[in-house]
Design an enzyme around this catalytic site. Sequence first.
Site, mmCIF file in Angstrom:
data_model
loop_
_atom_site.group_PDB
_atom_site.id
_atom_site.type_symbol
_atom_site.label_atom_id
_atom_site.label_comp_id
_atom_site.label_asym_id
_atom_site.label_seq_id
_atom_site.Cartn_x
_atom_site.Cartn_y
_atom_site.Cartn_z
ATOM 1 N N THR A 197 8.693 0.482 -6.803
ATOM 2 C CA THR A 197 9.118 -0.359 -5.976
ATOM 3 C C THR A 197 8.444 -1.412 -5.185
ATOM 4 O O THR A 197 8.835 -2.622 -4.925
ATOM 5 C CB THR A 197 10.181 0.562 -5.275
ATOM 6 O OG1 THR A 197 10.764 1.572 -6.137
ATOM 7 C CG2 THR A 197 11.278 -0.120 -3.949
ATOM 8 N N LYS A 199 -2.279 6.691 14.096
ATOM 9 C CA LYS A 199 -2.843 6.594 15.171
ATOM 10 C C LYS A 199 -1.834 6.780 16.392
ATOM 11 O O LYS A 199 -1.914 7.178 17.879
ATOM 12 C CB LYS A 199 -3.194 5.285 15.852
ATOM 13 C CG LYS A 199 -4.886 4.400 14.920
ATOM 14 C CD LYS A 199 -5.176 3.351 15.483
ATOM 15 C CE LYS A 199 -6.471 2.440 14.514
ATOM 16 N NZ LYS A 199 -6.036 1.317 14.839
ATOM 17 N N ARG A 216 10.042 1.364 3.701
ATOM 18 C CA ARG A 216 10.465 2.657 3.117
ATOM 19 C C ARG A 216 9.905 3.815 3.530
ATOM 20 O O ARG A 216 8.773 3.694 4.329
ATOM 21 C CB ARG A 216 9.551 2.983 1.108
ATOM 22 C CG ARG A 216 9.812 3.904 0.382
ATOM 23 C CD ARG A 216 9.407 4.408 -0.546
ATOM 24 N NE ARG A 216 10.209 4.344 -0.830
ATOM 25 C CZ ARG A 216 9.861 4.109 -2.666
ATOM 26 N NH1 ARG A 216 8.819 4.374 -3.128
ATOM 27 N NH2 ARG A 216 10.980 3.594 -3.000
#
Lengths: 331, 198
Positions: A69, A96, A118
């Site tokens: 994708t 982080k 995504r």
Amino acid sequence: MKPDAPRPIPVTWRRKDLLGIQELSAEEITLLLDTARQFKEVGARDVKKVPALRGRTLVNFFVEPSTRTRTSFELAAMRLSADVVNISASSSSLVKGETLKDTALVLQANNVDIIVIRHGSAGAAQFLAERLDSSIINAGDGAHEHPTQALLDLFTIREKRGKIAGLHVAIVGDILFSRVARSNIWGLLKLGARVTLVGPSTLVPRVFERMGVRVVRRIDEILEEVDVINLLRIQHERQRRAYFPGLGEYVSLFGLTKERAHRLRSDCLIMHPGPINRGVEIDSDVADDPKHSVILDQVTNGLAVRMAALYLCDSHRGDHDAIQTNRRATA
Amino acid sequence: MEARPYDDASAGTDAGRVQVMDAAEIGRTLRRMADEILERNGAQGVKKLALVGIHTRGVEVARRLCDLIEQTAGMRPAFGVLDISMHRDDLRRRARLTSIQPTRLPVDLESRTVVLTDDVFFTGRTVRAALDALGEYGRAPSIQLAALVDRGHRELPIRPDYTGREVETSPDDRVRVEFTPEDGDADAVWLSRGDART
């Protein structure tokens, strides 16, 4: 051969974002498919690049891993001449401890025009769409939606069979965890197809019937009657508990074996969103059988569909209303 | 700044339109343009010539010019079609999406004299876009421009090498070229007055 007569596209696209199929009208879906058909023509040219999104910047923001994708979106953006930056979860400041919203605001502060996201959580794309001016394209949010996958499936069905309304489509396998299945169900129903879901009760609970689909428990029940069979990948990564006894049993009840493929209608399409687990959802020979399998057509069409999605969502930002007002004022 | 339309022959037709060219005149005009193309490039130059039509009706202009050149020179120039929809500089300003048409060009563009053809020459922006699109396929040694109708109101320093007929218009007018059989029973060029002054 004469080219087709030009066909004006009557519906206009008024969305900044593409978040899911559920919110789209049948007309909007058809507009996306028609636009994709035109972009497929660009892919057939010697020079496959057009300057439609020249000067635009797109970020592929993939918090969950993806190759096909992400690559497809990247190619789509490049063919439209946009500049592309890829960010994966491991290379972003999410590791982080930065929040999704802060990461996205940083992207927007860099004047990014389109963010393809995504994410493992349902609603992540909508969360960003409500907070950012950038166009947000959902490339899969948890088990919720994966609109461009559904669009490329619809595109492939329409291209191969000439229509979608009235067709009988079976979706087999891991429906519960599948955003591909949800987006497909919405799209197919909106465009007038009949949908049957096939799978064990653990993966295809009866609650899906509320969406307006039929649920059956064995692939053998539907082989002779379907026009399209869409096999979903068993998503090992989402199954923390055992939802079926084992792969052997899954194959015996739901796998599309060579013997079962013989029982399909001669014009039945076999689809798979990939990546394929050969020998599980589908026999290797069946996946490669050009008589039924359109799995590679799906990949090709995915590029055209994603070009269409990027182009349409970007075109919304051209501020058409202001121009029309301006036109009236000067005329 | 007003968003002015392109040389857009697909614009709607009004009831009060006047015919500026009929089928016979279009035929004579194309004949003359074909002869001019031959004269300028030489009968020997036909094998180096490529006529490239800009969608939509420029394609039919190119096809007919190919026929006419073949009748005279006994050899048919190469023929191509060019889609410029994605190269328009007003792509993002248009309320409607433009439709993308096929692009098919002779493979050996680098050794061809290209004659771009369009039905109506207006602002010049279509041709500018066409030059951009063409440039992506190769560096043609020479590019010429043929238009059946020049309606004036150029916005760019571009002008046709071969003009069929000059038609005086105001910027809001619409010029529509119709070719058989797609557009009707007879070839025609129509002028309809823009609604801006009503």
